[in-house]
Design a protein around this motif. Structure first.
Motif, mmCIF file in Angstrom:
data_model
loop_
_atom_site.group_PDB
_atom_site.id
_atom_site.type_symbol
_atom_site.label_atom_id
_atom_site.label_comp_id
_atom_site.label_asym_id
_atom_site.label_seq_id
_atom_site.Cartn_x
_atom_site.Cartn_y
_atom_site.Cartn_z
ATOM 1 N N HIS A 58 42.015 64.988 43.742
ATOM 2 C CA HIS A 58 41.236 65.974 44.502
ATOM 3 C C HIS A 58 42.081 66.599 45.610
ATOM 4 O O HIS A 58 41.951 67.786 45.895
ATOM 5 C CB HIS A 58 39.991 65.312 45.112
ATOM 6 C CG HIS A 58 38.859 65.207 44.142
ATOM 7 N ND1 HIS A 58 38.247 64.012 43.834
ATOM 8 C CD2 HIS A 58 38.232 66.137 43.373
ATOM 9 C CE1 HIS A 58 37.299 64.225 42.938
ATOM 10 N NE2 HIS A 58 37.268 65.508 42.637
ATOM 11 N N GLU A 59 42.930 65.795 46.219
ATOM 12 C CA GLU A 59 43.795 66.313 47.294
ATOM 13 C C GLU A 59 44.717 67.408 46.749
ATOM 14 O O GLU A 59 44.911 68.446 47.383
ATOM 15 C CB GLU A 59 44.618 65.164 47.887
ATOM 16 C CG GLU A 59 45.512 65.606 49.037
ATOM 17 C CD GLU A 59 46.329 64.456 49.646
ATOM 18 O OE1 GLU A 59 45.872 63.291 49.612
ATOM 19 O OE2 GLU A 59 47.442 64.736 50.137
ATOM 20 N N PHE A 60 45.271 67.164 45.559
ATOM 21 C CA PHE A 60 46.120 68.172 44.905
ATOM 22 C C PHE A 60 45.317 69.454 44.668
ATOM 23 O O PHE A 60 45.773 70.560 44.986
ATOM 24 C CB PHE A 60 46.650 67.602 43.583
ATOM 25 C CG PHE A 60 47.466 68.570 42.768
ATOM 26 C CD1 PHE A 60 48.833 68.709 42.997
ATOM 27 C CD2 PHE A 60 46.881 69.326 41.764
ATOM 28 C CE1 PHE A 60 49.594 69.602 42.233
ATOM 29 C CE2 PHE A 60 47.635 70.216 41.003
ATOM 30 C CZ PHE A 60 48.993 70.351 41.244
ATOM 31 N N GLU A 61 44.136 69.322 44.121
ATOM 32 C CA GLU A 61 43.306 70.485 43.809
ATOM 33 C C GLU A 61 42.922 71.267 45.071
ATOM 34 O O GLU A 61 42.896 72.496 45.062
ATOM 35 C CB GLU A 61 42.034 70.047 43.065
ATOM 36 C CG GLU A 61 42.286 69.472 41.664
ATOM 37 C CD GLU A 61 42.837 70.518 40.705
ATOM 38 O OE1 GLU A 61 42.325 71.650 40.708
ATOM 39 O OE2 GLU A 61 43.783 70.204 39.948
ATOM 40 N N ALA A 62 42.647 70.532 46.157
ATOM 41 C CA ALA A 62 42.191 71.172 47.400
ATOM 42 C C ALA A 62 43.325 71.907 48.118
ATOM 43 O O ALA A 62 43.077 72.861 48.866
ATOM 44 C CB ALA A 62 41.571 70.132 48.326
ATOM 45 N N ALA A 63 44.572 71.479 47.887
ATOM 46 C CA ALA A 63 45.749 72.166 48.455
ATOM 47 C C ALA A 63 45.659 72.363 49.963
ATOM 48 O O ALA A 63 45.930 73.450 50.482
ATOM 49 C CB ALA A 63 45.965 73.514 47.751
ATOM 50 N N GLU A 64 45.282 71.311 50.660
ATOM 51 C CA GLU A 64 45.178 71.420 52.130
ATOM 52 C C GLU A 64 46.279 70.650 52.855
ATOM 53 O O GLU A 64 46.763 71.091 53.888
ATOM 54 C CB GLU A 64 43.796 70.948 52.593
ATOM 55 C CG GLU A 64 42.718 71.989 52.271
ATOM 56 C CD GLU A 64 41.308 71.463 52.419
ATOM 57 O OE1 GLU A 64 41.142 70.277 52.767
ATOM 58 O OE2 GLU A 64 40.363 72.240 52.142
ATOM 59 N N THR A 65 46.674 69.497 52.333
ATOM 60 C CA THR A 65 47.744 68.736 52.981
ATOM 61 C C THR A 65 49.109 69.310 52.586
ATOM 62 O O THR A 65 49.238 70.025 51.590
ATOM 63 C CB THR A 65 47.706 67.255 52.541
ATOM 64 O OG1 THR A 65 47.908 67.200 51.116
ATOM 65 C CG2 THR A 65 46.366 66.617 52.884
ATOM 66 N N ASP A 66 50.127 68.987 53.387
ATOM 67 C CA ASP A 66 51.487 69.443 53.068
ATOM 68 C C ASP A 66 51.928 68.949 51.695
ATOM 69 O O ASP A 66 52.559 69.690 50.930
ATOM 70 C CB ASP A 66 52.477 68.910 54.120
ATOM 71 C CG ASP A 66 52.531 69.820 55.339
ATOM 72 O OD1 ASP A 66 51.831 70.856 55.347
ATOM 73 O OD2 ASP A 66 53.267 69.488 56.286
ATOM 74 N N GLU A 67 51.635 67.679 51.394
ATOM 75 C CA GLU A 67 52.050 67.116 50.104
ATOM 76 C C GLU A 67 51.425 67.912 48.953
ATOM 77 O O GLU A 67 52.092 68.260 47.977
ATOM 78 C CB GLU A 67 51.639 65.631 50.001
ATOM 79 C CG GLU A 67 52.541 64.681 50.765
ATOM 80 C CD GLU A 67 52.332 64.714 52.280
ATOM 81 O OE1 GLU A 67 51.278 65.226 52.724
ATOM 82 O OE2 GLU A 67 53.216 64.232 53.020
ATOM 83 N N ALA A 68 50.135 68.208 49.075
ATOM 84 C CA ALA A 68 49.449 68.942 48.006
ATOM 85 C C ALA A 68 49.974 70.379 47.907
ATOM 86 O O ALA A 68 50.157 70.909 46.812
ATOM 87 C CB ALA A 68 47.943 68.943 48.258
ATOM 88 N N ARG A 69 50.231 70.997 49.035
ATOM 89 C CA ARG A 69 50.676 72.394 49.020
ATOM 90 C C ARG A 69 52.087 72.523 48.426
ATOM 91 O O ARG A 69 52.360 73.439 47.638
ATOM 92 C CB ARG A 69 50.619 72.999 50.430
ATOM 93 C CG ARG A 69 49.179 73.113 50.942
ATOM 94 C CD ARG A 69 49.114 73.552 52.397
ATOM 95 N NE ARG A 69 49.451 74.967 52.562
ATOM 96 C CZ ARG A 69 48.601 75.966 52.392
ATOM 97 N NH1 ARG A 69 47.348 75.722 52.044
ATOM 98 N NH2 ARG A 69 48.976 77.211 52.557
ATOM 99 N N PHE A 70 52.948 71.595 48.775
ATOM 100 C CA PHE A 70 54.293 71.623 48.174
ATOM 101 C C PHE A 70 54.192 71.365 46.662
ATOM 102 O O PHE A 70 54.813 72.067 45.851
ATOM 103 C CB PHE A 70 55.185 70.568 48.851
ATOM 104 C CG PHE A 70 56.579 70.510 48.297
ATOM 105 C CD1 PHE A 70 57.429 71.603 48.387
ATOM 106 C CD2 PHE A 70 57.054 69.350 47.689
ATOM 107 C CE1 PHE A 70 58.726 71.552 47.867
ATOM 108 C CE2 PHE A 70 58.339 69.283 47.171
ATOM 109 C CZ PHE A 70 59.177 70.391 47.251
#
Lengths: 204, 204
Positions: B128-140
């Motif tokens: 879900h974190e990847f899909e939400a693209a809010e944290t630096d890790e997910a955005r990168f």
């Protein structure tokens, strides 16, 4: 491809990284002895590397909570890149496995030299660490690298074993390193081999 | 496969992890629109996931030194697992991409529930974190996920673009998220698209 990349309006270091990544993608064209679970084609070394990394994520939680997972994953993602030059040599071809060592060493040096020097040197060192199997990260990674094809052979009714008439004794010998590298994974390997033998997937 | 694993003399949690890993391997059978660089067949989503993870290792060094690489790699290794159920929907099929969201949500819940509860819950959260693209890790990770097929399309002379008559404007629109998610990777995307357009690989 390098010449095309040379025209990109980005920093030279980044161009070298992209060139390395395009070369690395050729690992998708290296085919291993085990087939996909649906039998449709051979597994590529790129797919094998992905599955190893996923196995490490899942198994490390209980079996290796103390290892540095980022280092383990990086090792597993790069460990087979030398096959872009050297090809895949199945563990069942013991003589060729010995012969290929020097070829893989040279391939690793050439391949990682495509990257900016400090980065390439660091990854080459990590590749050597995996091969040397002395640190916890390398030993866990090596155990997973040996367990994955065993799990797939077992789950695909031993097709790759049958083609080579592999015996339970041979397979047990080749898989003994799993317990040596990471003792808590030994029982999984033993259990899979015993079950495969019982079902006649491994010869007497 | 689950019933076979039930007979293995290992802890129940470990059996669930092995069952999950065998199911995950089916991602090797999901084929994407881009072909291998030698043109021999379509890239599998497992190969795509491996290449993304390798890209993250290589690019993070200069472009994202502050991110937690272990988390980025874990995200990239699992982000496409839902395709085992839902299949791959190319970004060019915009309506189907919208329709598939709910299907993927359900597939993720079912898939990660195969694991021991705490572990499955953690990986579902990371998905879900990847899909939400809010944290630096997910955005990168999301930027790399978008950049990789662009790099492959470009390096394979735009075969997948030609089949779909994709224009430079369309591609620029779809790739704009790369710069939104990770600004320093924007120039790479722009450079590849401009070069592809100049060479006629992307239509006007």
């Amino acid at each position: 491809m390098t010449s095309l990349l040379d025209g990109l309006p980005v920093a030279a270091a980044l161009r070298r990284q992209l060139d390395f990544l395009l070369t690395a993608h050729l690992l998708t064209g290296v085919t291993r002895v085990n087939r996909l679970l649906d039998g449709s084609r051979g597994e590529s070394s790129a797919e094998h590397s992905w599955h190893l990394a996923l196995m490490a994520v899942v198994l490390a939680a209980d079996e290796a909570p103390g290892v540095d997972l980022g280092r383990v994953l990086t090792m597993l993602l790069i460990h087979d890149l030398v096959e872009v030059e050297a090809g895949d040599v199945p563990i069942y071809d013991e003589q060729r496995r010995l012969d290929i060592v020097a070829v893989e060493e040279q391939a690793a040096a050439r391949l990682f030299a495509r990257l900016p020097a400090a980065q390439g040197g660091g990854l080459l060192e990590l590749w050597h660490e995996f091969e040397a199997a002395e640190t916890d990260e390398a030993r866990f990674a090596r155990a997973v690298d040996r367990l994955q094809p065993l799990l797939l052979h077992w789950a695909s009714d031993g097709a790759a074993w049958a083609e080579r008439r592999i015996t339970a004794t041979q397979e047990r010998g080749l898989m003994a390193v799993i317990e040596q590298f990471w003792p808590s994974l030994g029982p999984v390997a033993d259990g899979l081999i015993a079950d495969a033998h019982r079902r006649g997937l491994l010869a007497d």
